[in-house]
Design a protein around this motif. Structure first.
Motif, PDB file in Angstrom:
ATOM      1  N   LYS A 251       0.890  -1.159   0.000  1.00  0.00           N
ATOM      2  CA  LYS A 251       0.000   0.000   0.000  1.00  0.00           C
ATOM      3  C   LYS A 251       0.928   1.207   0.000  1.00  0.00           C
ATOM      4  CE  LYS A 251      -4.103   1.868   0.569  1.00  0.00           C
ATOM      5  NZ  LYS A 251      -5.067   1.788  -0.512  1.00  0.00           N
TER       6      LYS A 251
ATOM      7  N   LYS B  19       1.964   5.408  -0.003  1.00  0.00           N
ATOM      8  CA  LYS B  19       1.578   6.700   0.563  1.00  0.00           C
ATOM      9  C   LYS B  19       0.928   7.556  -0.528  1.00  0.00           C
ATOM     10  CE  LYS B  19       5.510   6.674   3.741  1.00  0.00           C
ATOM     11  NZ  LYS B  19       6.815   7.300   4.038  1.00  0.00           N
ATOM     12  N   ASP B  20       0.052   8.478  -0.125  1.00  0.00           N
ATOM     13  CA  ASP B  20      -0.586   9.377  -1.093  1.00  0.00           C
ATOM     14  C   ASP B  20       0.445  10.212  -1.832  1.00  0.00           C
ATOM     15  OD1 ASP B  20      -3.168   8.501  -0.535  1.00  0.00           O
ATOM     16  OD2 ASP B  20      -3.483  10.023   1.013  1.00  0.00           O
ATOM     17  N   HIS B  21       1.460  10.707  -1.102  1.00  0.00           N
ATOM     18  CA  HIS B  21       2.548  11.491  -1.685  1.00  0.00           C
ATOM     19  C   HIS B  21       3.854  11.095  -1.007  1.00  0.00           C
ATOM     20  CE1 HIS B  21      -0.873  14.014  -2.852  1.00  0.00           C
ATOM     21  NE2 HIS B  21      -0.108  14.341  -3.883  1.00  0.00           N
TER      22      HIS B  21
ATOM     23  N   ASP C 285       3.012  11.634  -6.596  1.00  0.00           N
ATOM     24  CA  ASP C 285       1.783  11.082  -6.032  1.00  0.00           C
ATOM     25  C   ASP C 285       1.802   9.550  -6.096  1.00  0.00           C
ATOM     26  OD1 ASP C 285       1.140  10.386  -8.665  1.00  0.00           O
ATOM     27  OD2 ASP C 285      -0.457  11.861  -8.845  1.00  0.00           O
ATOM     28  N   ARG C 286       0.787   8.947  -5.512  1.00  0.00           N
ATOM     29  CA  ARG C 286       0.701   7.486  -5.435  1.00  0.00           C
ATOM     30  C   ARG C 286       0.782   6.826  -6.812  1.00  0.00           C
ATOM     31  NH1 ARG C 286      -4.166   5.045  -2.145  1.00  0.00           N
ATOM     32  NH2 ARG C 286      -2.862   5.945  -0.532  1.00  0.00           N
ATOM     33  N   ALA C 287       0.041   7.355  -7.784  1.00  0.00           N
ATOM     34  CA  ALA C 287       0.016   6.745  -9.115  1.00  0.00           C
ATOM     35  C   ALA C 287       1.390   6.773  -9.779  1.00  0.00           C
ATOM     36  CB  ALA C 287      -1.018   7.449  -9.991  1.00  0.00           C
TER      37      ALA C 287
ATOM     38  N   ASN D 138       4.305   7.039  -8.279  1.00  0.00           N
ATOM     39  CA  ASN D 138       5.216   6.164  -7.539  1.00  0.00           C
ATOM     40  C   ASN D 138       4.944   4.692  -7.834  1.00  0.00           C
ATOM     41  OD1 ASN D 138       6.956   7.984  -6.302  1.00  0.00           O
ATOM     42  ND2 ASN D 138       5.550   8.338  -4.606  1.00  0.00           N
TER      43      ASN D 138
ATOM     44  N   ASP E 256      -1.842  -1.374  -3.687  1.00  0.00           N
ATOM     45  CA  ASP E 256      -1.511  -0.621  -4.892  1.00  0.00           C
ATOM     46  C   ASP E 256      -0.609  -1.371  -5.860  1.00  0.00           C
ATOM     47  OD1 ASP E 256      -2.856   1.874  -4.114  1.00  0.00           O
ATOM     48  OD2 ASP E 256      -1.340   1.916  -2.526  1.00  0.00           O
TER      49      ASP E 256
ATOM     50  N   ARG F 163       6.235   3.451   0.636  1.00  0.00           N
ATOM     51  CA  ARG F 163       5.214   2.516   1.108  1.00  0.00           C
ATOM     52  C   ARG F 163       4.595   2.936   2.431  1.00  0.00           C
ATOM     53  NH1 ARG F 163       7.953  -2.903   3.689  1.00  0.00           N
ATOM     54  NH2 ARG F 163       8.755  -1.845   5.520  1.00  0.00           N
ATOM     55  N   GLU F 164       3.324   2.674   2.526  1.00  0.00           N
ATOM     56  CA  GLU F 164       2.591   2.871   3.770  1.00  0.00           C
ATOM     57  C   GLU F 164       2.486   1.548   4.525  1.00  0.00           C
ATOM     58  OE1 GLU F 164      -2.023   3.603   4.285  1.00  0.00           O
ATOM     59  OE2 GLU F 164      -0.978   5.442   3.692  1.00  0.00           O
TER      60      GLU F 164
END
Length: 100
Positions: free
Chosen positions: A9, A11-13, A18-20, A22, A57, A90-91
Protein backbone atom coordinates in the motif's frame (compact mmCIF):
# COMPACT_ATOMS: atom_id res chain seq x y z
CA UNK A 1 8.83 -24.74 -5.78
CA UNK A 2 8.47 -21.70 -3.53
CA UNK A 3 6.03 -18.86 -4.15
CA UNK A 4 6.86 -15.35 -2.94
CA UNK A 5 3.95 -12.87 -2.94
CA UNK A 6 4.28 -9.29 -1.72
CA UNK A 7 1.63 -6.55 -1.62
CA UNK A 8 2.26 -2.88 -0.93
CA UNK A 9 0.00 0.00 0.00
CA UNK A 10 1.62 3.27 -1.05
CA UNK A 11 1.58 6.70 0.56
CA UNK A 12 -0.59 9.38 -1.09
CA UNK A 13 2.55 11.49 -1.69
CA UNK A 14 6.22 10.59 -1.27
CA UNK A 15 9.54 11.34 -2.94
CA UNK A 16 7.97 14.34 -4.71
CA UNK A 17 5.32 12.30 -6.52
CA UNK A 18 1.78 11.08 -6.03
CA UNK A 19 0.70 7.49 -5.44
CA UNK A 20 0.02 6.74 -9.12
CA UNK A 21 3.40 8.02 -10.30
CA UNK A 22 5.22 6.16 -7.54
CA UNK A 23 3.38 2.93 -8.40
CA UNK A 24 4.54 3.23 -12.01
CA UNK A 25 8.13 3.94 -10.94
CA UNK A 26 8.06 1.10 -8.41
CA UNK A 27 6.87 -1.33 -11.08
CA UNK A 28 9.61 -0.14 -13.44
CA UNK A 29 12.28 -0.71 -10.81
CA UNK A 30 10.89 -4.07 -9.71
CA UNK A 31 10.61 -5.26 -13.32
CA UNK A 32 14.41 -4.89 -13.50
CA UNK A 33 14.59 -7.68 -10.89
CA UNK A 34 13.12 -10.26 -13.27
CA UNK A 35 15.49 -13.08 -14.23
CA UNK A 36 18.40 -11.79 -12.15
CA UNK A 37 19.18 -15.14 -10.49
CA UNK A 38 19.12 -18.79 -11.54
CA UNK A 39 16.03 -20.55 -10.24
CA UNK A 40 13.72 -17.57 -10.68
CA UNK A 41 10.76 -19.08 -12.55
CA UNK A 42 8.03 -16.42 -12.58
CA UNK A 43 8.18 -12.72 -11.80
CA UNK A 44 5.14 -10.51 -12.27
CA UNK A 45 4.61 -6.98 -10.93
CA UNK A 46 1.10 -5.55 -11.19
CA UNK A 47 -0.36 -2.13 -10.37
CA UNK A 48 -3.95 -1.92 -9.13
CA UNK A 49 -6.27 -1.39 -12.08
CA UNK A 50 -9.15 1.10 -12.09
CA UNK A 51 -12.55 -0.57 -11.98
CA UNK A 52 -11.23 -3.76 -10.38
CA UNK A 53 -11.20 -4.49 -6.68
CA UNK A 54 -7.84 -3.82 -5.04
CA UNK A 55 -6.86 -3.36 -1.41
CA UNK A 56 -3.19 -2.80 -2.28
CA UNK A 57 -1.51 -0.62 -4.89
CA UNK A 58 1.27 -2.91 -6.15
CA UNK A 59 1.60 -6.70 -6.05
CA UNK A 60 4.59 -8.91 -6.79
CA UNK A 61 3.88 -12.54 -7.65
CA UNK A 62 6.99 -14.65 -8.06
CA UNK A 63 8.04 -18.29 -8.10
CA UNK A 64 11.43 -19.75 -7.33
CA UNK A 65 12.79 -23.27 -7.67
CA UNK A 66 13.72 -23.36 -3.99
CA UNK A 67 14.58 -21.35 -0.88
CA UNK A 68 18.17 -20.89 -2.07
CA UNK A 69 16.97 -19.17 -5.26
CA UNK A 70 14.74 -16.82 -3.25
CA UNK A 71 17.61 -16.00 -0.91
CA UNK A 72 19.88 -15.28 -3.88
CA UNK A 73 17.22 -12.94 -5.28
CA UNK A 74 16.80 -11.10 -1.96
CA UNK A 75 20.57 -10.55 -1.67
CA UNK A 76 21.13 -9.60 -5.32
CA UNK A 77 22.40 -6.01 -5.80
CA UNK A 78 19.63 -5.14 -8.29
CA UNK A 79 16.99 -6.11 -5.72
CA UNK A 80 18.86 -4.38 -2.90
CA UNK A 81 18.92 -1.15 -4.96
CA UNK A 82 15.08 -1.06 -5.10
CA UNK A 83 14.56 -1.41 -1.34
CA UNK A 84 15.26 2.21 -0.27
CA UNK A 85 12.81 3.63 -2.82
CA UNK A 86 10.06 1.21 -1.82
CA UNK A 87 10.72 1.93 1.84
CA UNK A 88 10.28 5.66 1.22
CA UNK A 89 6.97 5.36 -0.66
CA UNK A 90 5.21 2.52 1.11
CA UNK A 91 2.59 2.87 3.77
CA UNK A 92 2.28 -0.87 4.38
CA UNK A 93 3.56 -4.23 3.19
CA UNK A 94 2.26 -7.78 3.36
CA UNK A 95 4.24 -10.82 2.32
CA UNK A 96 3.74 -14.56 2.16
CA UNK A 97 6.17 -17.26 1.06
CA UNK A 98 5.00 -20.85 0.72
CA UNK A 99 6.15 -24.12 -0.75
CA UNK A 100 4.04 -26.02 -3.28
Amino acid sequence: MLKHIVMWKLKDHAEGADRAANAIEMKRRLDECANIVPGQITFEVVIAQPGLEATYDVVLYSEFEDQAALEAYVKHPVHQAVIPFIGAIREGRQCMDYIV
